[in-house]
Motif scaffolding. Sequence first.
Motif, PDB file in Angstrom:
ATOM      1  N   ALA A   1       0.834  -1.195   0.000  1.00 33.79           N
ATOM      2  CA  ALA A   1       0.000   0.000   0.000  1.00 33.79           C
ATOM      3  C   ALA A   1       0.870   1.247   0.000  1.00 33.79           C
ATOM      4  CB  ALA A   1      -0.928   0.005   1.209  1.00 33.79           C
ATOM      5  N   LYS A   2       0.372   2.294  -0.628  1.00 36.42           N
ATOM      6  CA  LYS A   2       1.031   3.584  -0.651  1.00 36.42           C
ATOM      7  C   LYS A   2       0.015   4.681  -0.467  1.00 36.42           C
ATOM      8  CE  LYS A   2       2.040   5.599  -4.494  1.00 36.42           C
ATOM      9  NZ  LYS A   2       0.874   6.506  -4.591  1.00 36.42           N
ATOM     10  N   THR A   3       0.443   5.797   0.058  1.00 38.73           N
ATOM     11  CA  THR A   3      -0.451   6.933   0.205  1.00 38.73           C
ATOM     12  C   THR A   3      -0.700   7.576  -1.148  1.00 38.73           C
ATOM     13  OG1 THR A   3       1.430   8.377   0.704  1.00 38.73           O
ATOM     14  CG2 THR A   3       0.258   7.389   2.568  1.00 38.73           C
ATOM     15  N   GLY A   4      -1.855   8.181  -1.290  1.00 34.67           N
ATOM     16  CA  GLY A   4      -2.200   8.827  -2.543  1.00 34.67           C
ATOM     17  C   GLY A   4      -2.872   7.880  -3.513  1.00 34.67           C
ATOM     18  N   ALA A   5      -3.482   8.451  -4.533  1.00 28.83           N
ATOM     19  CA  ALA A   5      -4.258   7.672  -5.489  1.00 28.83           C
ATOM     20  C   ALA A   5      -3.478   7.295  -6.746  1.00 28.83           C
ATOM     21  CB  ALA A   5      -5.514   8.440  -5.893  1.00 28.83           C
ATOM     22  N   LEU A   6      -2.343   7.924  -6.995  1.00 22.64           N
ATOM     23  CA  LEU A   6      -1.573   7.635  -8.195  1.00 22.64           C
ATOM     24  C   LEU A   6      -0.993   6.232  -8.143  1.00 22.64           C
ATOM     25  CD1 LEU A   6       0.333  11.002  -8.754  1.00 22.64           C
ATOM     26  CD2 LEU A   6      -1.715  10.189  -9.918  1.00 22.64           C
ATOM     27  N   LEU A   7      -0.934   5.585  -9.294  1.00 25.90           N
ATOM     28  CA  LEU A   7      -0.416   4.234  -9.397  1.00 25.90           C
ATOM     29  C   LEU A   7       1.037   4.246  -9.846  1.00 25.90           C
ATOM     30  CD1 LEU A   7      -3.433   2.430 -11.107  1.00 25.90           C
ATOM     31  CD2 LEU A   7      -3.019   2.882  -8.688  1.00 25.90           C
ATOM     32  N   TYR A   8       1.871   3.458  -9.172  1.00 24.07           N
ATOM     33  CA  TYR A   8       3.278   3.328  -9.509  1.00 24.07           C
ATOM     34  C   TYR A   8       3.651   1.868  -9.570  1.00 24.07           C
ATOM     35  CZ  TYR A   8       3.777   8.330  -8.532  1.00 24.07           C
ATOM     36  OH  TYR A   8       3.660   9.700  -8.548  1.00 24.07           O
ATOM     37  N   ARG A   9       4.692   1.585 -10.339  1.00 21.92           N
ATOM     38  CA  ARG A   9       5.167   0.211 -10.495  1.00 21.92           C
ATOM     39  C   ARG A   9       6.399  -0.087  -9.660  1.00 21.92           C
ATOM     40  NH1 ARG A   9       4.559  -1.289 -16.960  1.00 21.92           N
ATOM     41  NH2 ARG A   9       2.287  -0.939 -17.079  1.00 21.92           N
ATOM     42  N   SER A  10       7.022   0.924  -9.104  1.00 19.68           N
ATOM     43  CA  SER A  10       8.234   0.735  -8.322  1.00 19.68           C
ATOM     44  C   SER A  10       7.898   0.347  -6.890  1.00 19.68           C
ATOM     45  CB  SER A  10       9.078   2.006  -8.341  1.00 19.68           C
ATOM     46  OG  SER A  10      10.199   1.874  -7.494  1.00 19.68           O
ATOM     47  N   ALA A  11       8.545  -0.698  -6.397  1.00 21.15           N
ATOM     48  CA  ALA A  11       8.303  -1.151  -5.033  1.00 21.15           C
ATOM     49  C   ALA A  11       8.673  -0.092  -4.005  1.00 21.15           C
ATOM     50  CB  ALA A  11       9.081  -2.437  -4.764  1.00 21.15           C
ATOM     51  N   SER A  12       9.635   0.761  -4.337  1.00 18.67           N
ATOM     52  CA  SER A  12      10.071   1.787  -3.409  1.00 18.67           C
ATOM     53  C   SER A  12       8.995   2.827  -3.132  1.00 18.67           C
ATOM     54  CB  SER A  12      11.332   2.474  -3.932  1.00 18.67           C
ATOM     55  OG  SER A  12      11.079   3.163  -5.147  1.00 18.67           O
ATOM     56  N   ARG A  13       7.977   2.896  -3.945  1.00 22.88           N
ATOM     57  CA  ARG A  13       6.887   3.844  -3.759  1.00 22.88           C
ATOM     58  C   ARG A  13       5.906   3.385  -2.687  1.00 22.88           C
ATOM     59  NH1 ARG A  13       7.382   8.872  -6.583  1.00 22.88           N
ATOM     60  NH2 ARG A  13       8.518   8.433  -8.524  1.00 22.88           N
ATOM     61  N   TYR A  14       5.976   2.130  -2.305  1.00 20.90           N
ATOM     62  CA  TYR A  14       5.018   1.558  -1.368  1.00 20.90           C
ATOM     63  C   TYR A  14       5.642   1.439   0.020  1.00 20.90           C
ATOM     64  CZ  TYR A  14       2.313   0.455  -5.515  1.00 20.90           C
ATOM     65  OH  TYR A  14       1.600   0.546  -6.694  1.00 20.90           O
ATOM     66  N   GLY A  15       4.969   2.008   1.008  1.00 18.79           N
ATOM     67  CA  GLY A  15       5.514   2.040   2.347  1.00 18.79           C
ATOM     68  C   GLY A  15       5.005   0.968   3.282  1.00 18.79           C
ATOM     69  N   TYR A  16       3.979   0.238   2.891  1.00 14.37           N
ATOM     70  CA  TYR A  16       3.380  -0.784   3.733  1.00 14.37           C
ATOM     71  C   TYR A  16       3.309  -2.094   2.980  1.00 14.37           C
ATOM     72  CZ  TYR A  16       1.962   3.440   6.192  1.00 14.37           C
ATOM     73  OH  TYR A  16       1.967   4.660   6.838  1.00 14.37           O
ATOM     74  N   TRP A  17       3.686  -3.176   3.658  1.00  9.09           N
ATOM     75  CA  TRP A  17       3.775  -4.489   3.025  1.00  9.09           C
ATOM     76  C   TRP A  17       3.190  -5.577   3.899  1.00  9.09           C
ATOM     77  CZ3 TRP A  17       5.836  -5.187  -1.893  1.00  9.09           C
ATOM     78  CH2 TRP A  17       6.469  -4.064  -2.439  1.00  9.09           C
ATOM     79  N   GLY A  18       2.575  -6.565   3.253  1.00 11.99           N
ATOM     80  CA  GLY A  18       2.132  -7.752   3.948  1.00 11.99           C
ATOM     81  C   GLY A  18       3.269  -8.742   4.088  1.00 11.99           C
ATOM     82  N   GLN A  19       2.981  -9.891   4.688  1.00  9.70           N
ATOM     83  CA  GLN A  19       4.005 -10.898   4.937  1.00  9.70           C
ATOM     84  C   GLN A  19       4.274 -11.788   3.737  1.00  9.70           C
ATOM     85  OE1 GLN A  19       0.872 -11.255   5.746  1.00  9.70           O
ATOM     86  NE2 GLN A  19       0.380 -13.325   5.049  1.00  9.70           N
ATOM     87  N   GLY A  20       3.395 -11.770   2.753  1.00  8.58           N
ATOM     88  CA  GLY A  20       3.561 -12.573   1.560  1.00  8.58           C
ATOM     89  C   GLY A  20       2.856 -13.907   1.644  1.00  8.58           C
ATOM     90  N   THR A  21       2.466 -14.437   0.491  1.00  6.30           N
ATOM     91  CA  THR A  21       1.859 -15.756   0.405  1.00  6.30           C
ATOM     92  C   THR A  21       2.466 -16.495  -0.783  1.00  6.30           C
ATOM     93  OG1 THR A  21      -0.249 -16.969   0.295  1.00  6.30           O
ATOM     94  CG2 THR A  21      -0.097 -14.951  -1.003  1.00  6.30           C
ATOM     95  N   GLN A  22       2.813 -17.765  -0.582  1.00  9.85           N
ATOM     96  CA  GLN A  22       3.514 -18.539  -1.591  1.00  9.85           C
ATOM     97  C   GLN A  22       2.555 -19.087  -2.634  1.00  9.85           C
ATOM     98  OE1 GLN A  22       6.994 -19.341  -1.888  1.00  9.85           O
ATOM     99  NE2 GLN A  22       6.298 -20.129  -3.888  1.00  9.85           N
ATOM    100  N   VAL A  23       2.901 -18.877  -3.898  1.00  8.79           N
ATOM    101  CA  VAL A  23       2.184 -19.471  -5.022  1.00  8.79           C
ATOM    102  C   VAL A  23       3.166 -20.336  -5.789  1.00  8.79           C
ATOM    103  CG1 VAL A  23       0.984 -19.069  -7.204  1.00  8.79           C
ATOM    104  CG2 VAL A  23       0.525 -17.594  -5.225  1.00  8.79           C
ATOM    105  N   THR A  24       2.856 -21.615  -5.914  1.00  5.98           N
ATOM    106  CA  THR A  24       3.709 -22.543  -6.634  1.00  5.98           C
ATOM    107  C   THR A  24       2.909 -23.184  -7.755  1.00  5.98           C
ATOM    108  OG1 THR A  24       4.992 -23.025  -4.633  1.00  5.98           O
ATOM    109  CG2 THR A  24       5.187 -24.566  -6.468  1.00  5.98           C
ATOM    110  N   VAL A  25       3.410 -23.072  -8.981  1.00  8.12           N
ATOM    111  CA  VAL A  25       2.738 -23.614 -10.160  1.00  8.12           C
ATOM    112  C   VAL A  25       3.612 -24.717 -10.738  1.00  8.12           C
ATOM    113  CG1 VAL A  25       1.677 -23.123 -12.374  1.00  8.12           C
ATOM    114  CG2 VAL A  25       1.744 -21.350 -10.604  1.00  8.12           C
ATOM    115  N   SER A  26       3.101 -25.926 -10.737  1.00  7.88           N
ATOM    116  CA  SER A  26       3.836 -27.061 -11.265  1.00  7.88           C
ATOM    117  C   SER A  26       3.508 -27.255 -12.736  1.00  7.88           C
ATOM    118  CB  SER A  26       3.512 -28.331 -10.483  1.00  7.88           C
ATOM    119  OG  SER A  26       2.148 -28.691 -10.632  1.00  7.88           O
ATOM    120  N   SER A  27       4.438 -27.863 -13.459  1.00  3.14           N
ATOM    121  CA  SER A  27       4.235 -28.125 -14.878  1.00  3.14           C
ATOM    122  C   SER A  27       3.661 -29.500 -15.125  1.00  3.14           C
ATOM    123  CB  SER A  27       5.552 -27.961 -15.638  1.00  3.14           C
ATOM    124  OG  SER A  27       6.527 -28.857 -15.133  1.00  3.14           O
TER     125      SER A  27
END
Length: 124
Positions: free
Chosen positions: A98-124
């Motif tokens: 999450a980041k403050t403001g409504a503008l959309l950015y692609r750089s991770a450095s623009r986002y100040g709040y982060w979750g812990q992450g969830t693993q996605v594994t795709v097998s072939s």
Amino acid sequence: QVQLVESGGGLVQAGDSLRLSCAASGRSFSTYALGWFRQAPGKAREFVAAISWSGGSTDYGDSVSGRFTISRDNAKNTVYLGMNSLKPEDTAVYYCAAKTGALLYRSASRYGYWGQGTQVTVSS
């Protein structure tokens, strides 16, 4: 000001679909733009998608455009990432941010709040 918790990851086969959820808590939730990023072992963190809570605008990384869909449910303070036609190269830890403001950015450095992450594994 905001806390993020991801869920919905798992092990799936190529071609399957999966929906990730990110539950947010805190004040002024509607003032934050939300994004999804992913990181595979040995690779840099990659932009996946972003959404503006104010205007409903969305943005997608080139590698997932046409396959992934970011959406929101303001009543539940939750942002989702729908993933279709999954490929082995989609395997990664997916993070909600999450980041403050409504503008959309692609750089991770623009986002100040982060979750812990969830693993996605795709097998072939």
